[in-house]
Design an enzyme around this catalytic site. Sequence first.
Site, PDB file in Angstrom:
ATOM      1  N   ASP A  92      47.253 136.605  21.410  1.00 49.75           N
ATOM      2  CA  ASP A  92      45.802 136.683  21.241  1.00 49.75           C
ATOM      3  C   ASP A  92      45.090 135.605  22.047  1.00 49.75           C
ATOM      4  O   ASP A  92      45.567 134.477  22.172  1.00 49.75           O
ATOM      5  CB  ASP A  92      45.476 136.518  19.744  1.00 49.75           C
ATOM      6  CG  ASP A  92      44.002 136.634  19.446  1.00 49.75           C
ATOM      7  OD1 ASP A  92      43.442 137.712  19.672  1.00 49.75           O
ATOM      8  OD2 ASP A  92      43.411 135.635  18.986  1.00 49.75           O
ATOM      9  N   GLU A 135      46.386 139.323  25.771  1.00 50.80           N
ATOM     10  CA  GLU A 135      44.971 139.686  25.700  1.00 50.80           C
ATOM     11  C   GLU A 135      44.232 138.657  26.567  1.00 50.80           C
ATOM     12  O   GLU A 135      43.969 137.545  26.127  1.00 50.80           O
ATOM     13  CB  GLU A 135      44.452 139.645  24.266  1.00 50.80           C
ATOM     14  CG  GLU A 135      43.020 140.133  24.176  1.00 50.80           C
ATOM     15  CD  GLU A 135      42.199 139.459  23.081  1.00 50.80           C
ATOM     16  OE1 GLU A 135      41.117 139.963  22.761  1.00 50.80           O
ATOM     17  OE2 GLU A 135      42.642 138.421  22.566  1.00 50.80           O
TER      18      GLU A 135
END
Length: 731
Positions: free
Chosen positions: A409, A462
Amino acid sequence: MDLIKNALINDVMNTHCSDPFGCLGLQESSSKIGFSLIVWQPEATSIRVLAIETDTVLAQMHQADNKGLFYAEWPKEKVRFHYRLEITYKDNSTHTIVDPYQFPNTTFIDPDHHQASLYKSQGAIRASAEINDQLTIQGTRFAVYAPAARSISVVGDFNSWDGRTHPMSSNGDGIWRLFIPDINHGARYKFEIRSKTGEILPHRSDPYAQRIEQFPSFSSVTCFDNKHQWQDDAWVNRPIEDLYERPMCVYELHLGSWRRKEDNQPLTYLEIKDQLVPYIQEMGYTHVELLPITEYPFDGSWGYQPVGLYAVTSRFGTPEDFKVLVDALHQANIGVIMDWVPAHFPADSHGLANFDGSKQYEYPDPKKGWHPEWNSLIYDFGKEHVVNYLISNAVYWLEEFHIDGLRVDAVASMLYLDYSREDGEWIPNKDGGNHNYEAIDFLRRLNETVYLNHPHCFTVAEESTAFPGVSKPTYMNGLGFGFKWNMGWMNDSLDYIKKDPIYRQHHQGELSFSMVYAFDEQFVLPISHDEVVHGKGSMITKMPGDSWQKFANLRAFSAYMYFHPGKKLNFMGNEFAQGREWSHERSLDWHLLETDFHKSQQALSKDLNHLYQNEVSLHFDHSHQGFEWISYDDSANSILAFARKAKDQDAHSIAVINFTPTPHSNYRIGVPKAGCYQIIMNTDDSRYTGSGYVQDQEYNTHAVSSHGREHSIELQIPPLAGVLLKWLGDS
């Protein structure tokens, strides 16, 4: 006695001691006395020393004072021995314990470990002390890294959370250790840390705890269950494949809101297994991606503010229950990806913030160590123990839970020192730039560790910027990720599809631009949870027009996504056009499947997944050789046409997407080869609640040049629809 007056005893009594083994337990004494046994039990009124294997009383201990210090003495001829303590407390209760301070060897001998497997030696580890050939004492060995602490104690239900009772010991390497006998699976505990300044800090959860309770206790829990017998050998030992040339369609899932019970309580890991596995199989997804399942204190963070990277969240069951879920998915040939959050951590008092009274895990300067967007702390990637902590955690999930992939993330927030910061709010690197060299080194080391040691596993970034080489190997100066989310494709395509079809002719470039960089990285095309929260609405509410047009637009967009190069990821609910914006506090609206539009969108999603898995021309999506534009500039009709090619270059298909409600009866396109083309997907089909626009199912080529090609076909193109035609060979 003189020994009781020494400085260490004073430190123990004032919870300042860093070397309790230097004064507690059996101590060699003066020439006249061979051993002195020193015990510190501040709530005790009397203590008897018992033989370790029997109830034979070896001594009645004497009170050195009225504060809880007891001692007994033996002549020098006495051989060193092991013992138990029968303790009577002020409330007149009596308990027998095995004194931990007679086992320095068990406390200080670290299990063999490497930097990538620190979880095997830190935290709460099952351990044993061998007394003789017939007797072994079982217990728990606690170890925690806190180099700036003045003293640390283990506290828990087993000692009434009294920090005076079980002081830990440090040998100067920054790690505090203590083996406590008879603490087994399920014991609640924390660490009581006294800082260098003498302040007792709020009780800390174990950074390596494999279970952590929910609010209000946030207690760590010893976890030695390990009862699950894995049944996924066929999956784990399958031949290593080139993931870039295999289909990957990912179902992104929030465990707490996929389905709920009638009382709105979330399903457990075991309950969700029974419903999720057959659903994923039927729908044709190859992987499930779980929003973070590492422990987190605040429900509203969805797991993205973790405090407990080694703990499966207890909201839905135990770690063993979670293993059962992963195992069942693997037995159904479904891979498991988990969202992993090394980019930041919250400042909750039981967590890593100011852990030992100093900034052990976070950058000390808030210009580097505080994340203004998320109001959370940032790991100090320049510290070796922090990097080891994080990489060991990644390995832990791959090894202990058979996780197949880590979606990392917020990578962009790690790469850039000025991320979400204004001028003057960040510290440049040594070269005056905004790249965080320490974070870059960490990410490269992470990916090297994963790929060198776990060849079946992969990582996904990401990452929303143009940082070069995110999914390139480290030997090519890349970051080493296996894949990168294509945020540019997502933003451009969603901006386009939201527009009324009458205006789309002016924005054709928003769709075609993605092919300029489509093969710069190994991309995943994501329509994730971030696109259906915070006022953005669900996917169906983004679509313009009346009800039919909304669903037709969504069908055309779905086809565009599956025909476009790149792996696929869709958040739960997108597959059946969830109506309301997603909320973690309620179930998806499964009742919508009682209506034709939603049921038909689910059928289309299922068919697209299976088409994508079975059609080889859609698999070769990491090379420009697998794609060929036919028409990208027909903005007047808002039509895209392109070819997708298999690796052998003969097998191929033609994708045509019409983004307006105007059908076309004689639309000519050039094709790569002469022969016959057959429609294998048409999102306007009546079974998807399409218009059922009449068209042929097969088209033979004509020797008529079009779009710079010698051969062409003339199509009937339905409104707001995507069509895929497969080349069948020479006619």
